[in-house]
Design an enzyme around this catalytic site. Structure first.
Site, mmCIF file in Angstrom:
data_model
loop_
_atom_site.group_PDB
_atom_site.id
_atom_site.type_symbol
_atom_site.label_atom_id
_atom_site.label_comp_id
_atom_site.label_asym_id
_atom_site.label_seq_id
_atom_site.Cartn_x
_atom_site.Cartn_y
_atom_site.Cartn_z
ATOM 1 N N TYR A 82 -27.942 -3.466 72.462
ATOM 2 C CA TYR A 82 -28.348 -2.508 73.504
ATOM 3 C C TYR A 82 -29.367 -1.471 73.008
ATOM 4 O O TYR A 82 -29.333 -0.322 73.419
ATOM 5 C CB TYR A 82 -27.108 -1.816 74.098
ATOM 6 C CG TYR A 82 -26.104 -2.807 74.643
ATOM 7 C CD1 TYR A 82 -26.409 -3.595 75.745
ATOM 8 C CD2 TYR A 82 -24.863 -2.987 74.040
ATOM 9 C CE1 TYR A 82 -25.502 -4.532 76.221
ATOM 10 C CE2 TYR A 82 -23.947 -3.931 74.514
ATOM 11 C CZ TYR A 82 -24.279 -4.693 75.602
ATOM 12 O OH TYR A 82 -23.387 -5.622 76.076
ATOM 13 N N ARG B 88 -29.191 5.073 73.716
ATOM 14 C CA ARG B 88 -27.722 5.118 73.783
ATOM 15 C C ARG B 88 -27.142 6.525 73.696
ATOM 16 O O ARG B 88 -26.146 6.822 74.316
ATOM 17 C CB ARG B 88 -27.094 4.201 72.722
ATOM 18 C CG ARG B 88 -27.483 2.728 72.917
ATOM 19 C CD ARG B 88 -26.617 1.761 72.137
ATOM 20 N NE ARG B 88 -25.280 1.674 72.686
ATOM 21 C CZ ARG B 88 -24.206 2.185 72.126
ATOM 22 N NH1 ARG B 88 -24.313 2.831 70.977
ATOM 23 N NH2 ARG B 88 -23.037 2.078 72.696
ATOM 24 N N CYS C 259 -41.383 13.168 75.836
ATOM 25 C CA CYS C 259 -41.519 14.482 76.465
ATOM 26 C C CYS C 259 -40.295 14.783 77.298
ATOM 27 O O CYS C 259 -40.362 14.764 78.544
ATOM 28 C CB CYS C 259 -42.739 14.501 77.356
ATOM 29 S SG CYS C 259 -44.200 14.619 76.396
ATOM 30 N N PRO D 295 -18.357 -11.908 74.006
ATOM 31 C CA PRO D 295 -18.765 -10.694 73.295
ATOM 32 C C PRO D 295 -20.283 -10.573 73.210
ATOM 33 O O PRO D 295 -20.984 -11.577 73.071
ATOM 34 C CB PRO D 295 -18.180 -10.906 71.893
ATOM 35 C CG PRO D 295 -18.083 -12.384 71.734
ATOM 36 C CD PRO D 295 -17.819 -12.937 73.100
ATOM 37 N N GLY D 296 -20.770 -9.368 73.324
ATOM 38 C CA GLY D 296 -22.208 -9.110 73.141
ATOM 39 C C GLY D 296 -22.383 -8.290 71.881
ATOM 40 O O GLY D 296 -22.770 -8.799 70.832
ATOM 41 N N GLY E 22 -16.594 -7.065 75.630
ATOM 42 C CA GLY E 22 -16.204 -5.656 75.559
ATOM 43 C C GLY E 22 -15.452 -5.265 74.304
ATOM 44 O O GLY E 22 -14.944 -4.151 74.218
ATOM 45 N N TYR F 82 -25.103 7.614 76.875
ATOM 46 C CA TYR F 82 -23.637 7.609 76.717
ATOM 47 C C TYR F 82 -23.141 8.605 75.679
ATOM 48 O O TYR F 82 -21.969 8.555 75.307
ATOM 49 C CB TYR F 82 -23.137 6.217 76.275
ATOM 50 C CG TYR F 82 -23.829 5.042 76.900
ATOM 51 C CD1 TYR F 82 -23.662 4.759 78.252
ATOM 52 C CD2 TYR F 82 -24.653 4.204 76.159
ATOM 53 C CE1 TYR F 82 -24.281 3.664 78.820
ATOM 54 C CE2 TYR F 82 -25.278 3.112 76.718
ATOM 55 C CZ TYR F 82 -25.093 2.853 78.055
ATOM 56 O OH TYR F 82 -25.712 1.779 78.610
HETATM 57 N N1 LLP Z 1 -19.687 -9.843 79.919
HETATM 58 C C1 LLP Z 1 -20.062 -9.088 80.955
HETATM 59 C C2 LLP Z 1 -19.880 -9.601 82.299
HETATM 60 C C3 LLP Z 1 -20.641 -7.832 80.738
HETATM 61 O O1 LLP Z 1 -20.996 -7.098 81.786
HETATM 62 C C4 LLP Z 1 -20.824 -7.373 79.420
HETATM 63 C C5 LLP Z 1 -21.454 -6.080 79.173
HETATM 64 C C6 LLP Z 1 -20.417 -8.201 78.367
HETATM 65 C C7 LLP Z 1 -19.846 -9.432 78.643
HETATM 66 C C8 LLP Z 1 -20.590 -7.815 76.920
HETATM 67 O O2 LLP Z 1 -19.974 -6.630 76.587
HETATM 68 P P1 LLP Z 1 -19.952 -6.172 75.045
HETATM 69 O O3 LLP Z 1 -19.120 -7.186 74.295
HETATM 70 O O4 LLP Z 1 -21.350 -6.168 74.571
HETATM 71 O O5 LLP Z 1 -19.367 -4.815 75.041
HETATM 72 N N2 LLP Z 1 -25.514 -0.641 77.432
HETATM 73 C C9 LLP Z 1 -24.138 -0.331 77.110
HETATM 74 C C10 LLP Z 1 -23.242 -1.529 77.278
HETATM 75 C C11 LLP Z 1 -23.302 -2.141 78.644
HETATM 76 C C12 LLP Z 1 -22.442 -3.376 78.730
HETATM 77 C C13 LLP Z 1 -22.722 -4.160 79.957
HETATM 78 N N3 LLP Z 1 -21.964 -5.346 80.082
HETATM 79 C C14 LLP Z 1 -24.072 0.231 75.693
HETATM 80 O O6 LLP Z 1 -25.105 0.400 75.048
HETATM 81 O O7 LLP Z 1 -22.996 0.564 75.221
#
Ligand code: LLP
Length: 416
Positions: free
Chosen positions: A375, A308, A346, A270-271, A227, A312
């Site tokens: 994402y 996105r 559309c 982190p993602g 996150g 959001y």
């Molecule tokens: N760990 C868990 C359990 C999660 O649910 C998530 C994200 C992450 C790690 C990684 O979070 P990050 O570091 O990427 O923020 N589609 C949305 C984001 C959804 C995130 C879902 N879970 C967007 O485009 O902003």
């Protein structure tokens, strides 16, 4: 430099086109790993949350950086398997894992199953197979971010409450097949406030202390989730990865002493922090339309390859790279306008970006949308039966296609 390469790639591979930069991914991996090492030493690990972008080539890069992996479905797990990712380095998430997914994960020997709910625990118990688990907890923290990406509140659909988690611990420690390793929490996404991470570390440590005191059960591992905020546009702050990690690590150290418990091995996952800034998407301008109050620049992509903004109201920067490349002096003289970059679906909500300041492009110009590594590809759909774009990986030496553009035949390949 990047722009001329991107124009070349757009010509060679067509648009819409995802491009990701391997060097940037590796740099981001090292930033997180270094910050973890600096603050926790060797009793820590970074998992890449692969929901941000899941593909074989990327998993290979993550593995070569000695990181571990968070997968959230049988599909992501299968992709990891095909990439040769070591299964013991995988944490399997998900808030409704099917029996098939659980069997697959356990039989493949994934490192941790992150148990989310009672029904899942029952399925695992009934399988009577050896596995390591973390228990996912809702720490009851509300963070500043879009409501759709908050995950740690008391009403979140993810994980157990603290009371429920305690009951789960009581059950699993009696089970000789299920090896209780620790807890997991994830408070949400795109968070810039280090204090939120510190708070969740504190709450989790208090809980770990309570479990030890009440049940005499030691918690070896704590996964604090991901996150970590990313700078998408100039309006976002510059995130400080070390600071994100520093405050929670200090809290964990302090709490371990205060509660007289061994400091757990700490994971983060982190993602977007790994891949968002490494990616851009290229589009070709196909139409320009002025209405009473709007100027639409309409491109050959859509919410199907980048949902996105639609989901959001997320902001992404957009620039016209043809303009820079073919520096036409008459263009330079025209004034910048506020335009809306719209897609070809559309649906009126199909917007890629709003309030973009640019000179009105020419038809055929290539637009670059920045910071689309996370994402976008992973949330792409075939809405309107649009084919998903190709993905190109670039590094110092070469540009290589790592995901083919879908064809019309791909679109109907599963139809009977
Ligand atoms: N760990 C868990 C359990 C999660 O649910 C998530 C994200 C992450 C790690 C990684 O979070 P990050 O570091 O990427 O923020 N589609 C949305 C984001 C959804 C995130 C879902 N879970 C967007 O485009 O902003």
């Amino acid at each position: 430099m990047d722009n001329s390469l991107h124009i070349k790639l757009a010509k060679e591979f067509g648009t819409p086109l995802y491009i990701i930069n391997e060097n940037k991914i590796r740099r981001a991996c090292r930033k997180f790993k270094d910050a973890m090492y600096k603050n926790y030493g060797k009793d820590s690990q970074v998992l890449y949350a692969s929901k941000a972008l899941s593909c074989i080539k990327l998993y290979k890069i993550i593995n070569s950086e000695n990181m571990e992996l968070d997968v959230v479905s049988g599909g992501e797990l299968y992709t990891a398997l095909k990439s040769g990712f070591p299964m013991e380095k995988i944490h399997f998430h998900g808030n409704n894992k099917s029996l098939e997914e659980l069997i697959m994960a356990i039989d493949l020997g994934v490192g941790r199953i992150v148990v989310d709910n009672e029904e899942e625990l029952e399925k695992i118990t009934n399988l009577r197979k050896q596995c390591n688990i973390l228990i996912r907890v809702r720490p009851g923290i509300d963070v500043t971010t879009h409501s759709a990406i908050k995950t740690g509140t008391i009403d979140s659909k993810f994980g157990f409450s603290f009371e429920e988690s305690e009951e789960v611990v009581k059950k699993v420690i009696k089970n000789d097949k299920i090896n209780f390793k620790g807890f997991h929490c994830h408070i949400g996404s795109q968070i810039f406030d280090s204090k939120s991470f510190e708070k969740s570390a504190e709450i989790m440590m208090d809980f770990i202390g309570k479990i030890f005191l009440k049940l005499g059960v030691k918690t070896d591992e704590l996964n604090l989730g991901g996150g970590f905020g990313v700078k998408y546009t100039k309006n976002d702050p510059e995130p400080n990865i070390n600071e994100f990690i520093f405050y929670s690590s200090e809290k964990i150290k302090q709490k371990s002493i205060e509660l007289n418990i061994k400091q757990p091995f700490v994971y983060i996952e982190p993602g977007r922090g790994i891949v968002a800034q490494a990616g851009v998407t290229l589009y070709t301008v196909g139409s320009i339309k002025k209405t009473k109050n709007e100027t639409y620049v309409i491109v050959d992509g859509s919410m199907a390859d980048n949902p996105r903004f639609t989901l959001y109201r997320a902001d992404h920067e957009v620039i016209n790279i043809s303009e820079d490349e073919f520096d036409c002096s008459n263009k330079k003289n025209t004034i910048k306008e506020r335009v809306t970059i719209a897609g070809k679906c559309c649906e009126s909500g199909d917007i890629i970006a709003k309030n973009v300041e640019m000179r009105i492009p020419q038809i055929g110009d290539i637009l670059k949308v920045r910071c689309t590594g996370a994402y976008n590809f992973s949330m792409a759909s075939n809405y309107n039966k649009l084919c998903r774009p190709a993905m190109i990986l670039i590094n110092d030496k070469k540009a290589q296609i790592i995901v083919k553009r879908q064809t019309y035949d791909d679109l109907i390949s599963s139809e009977l």
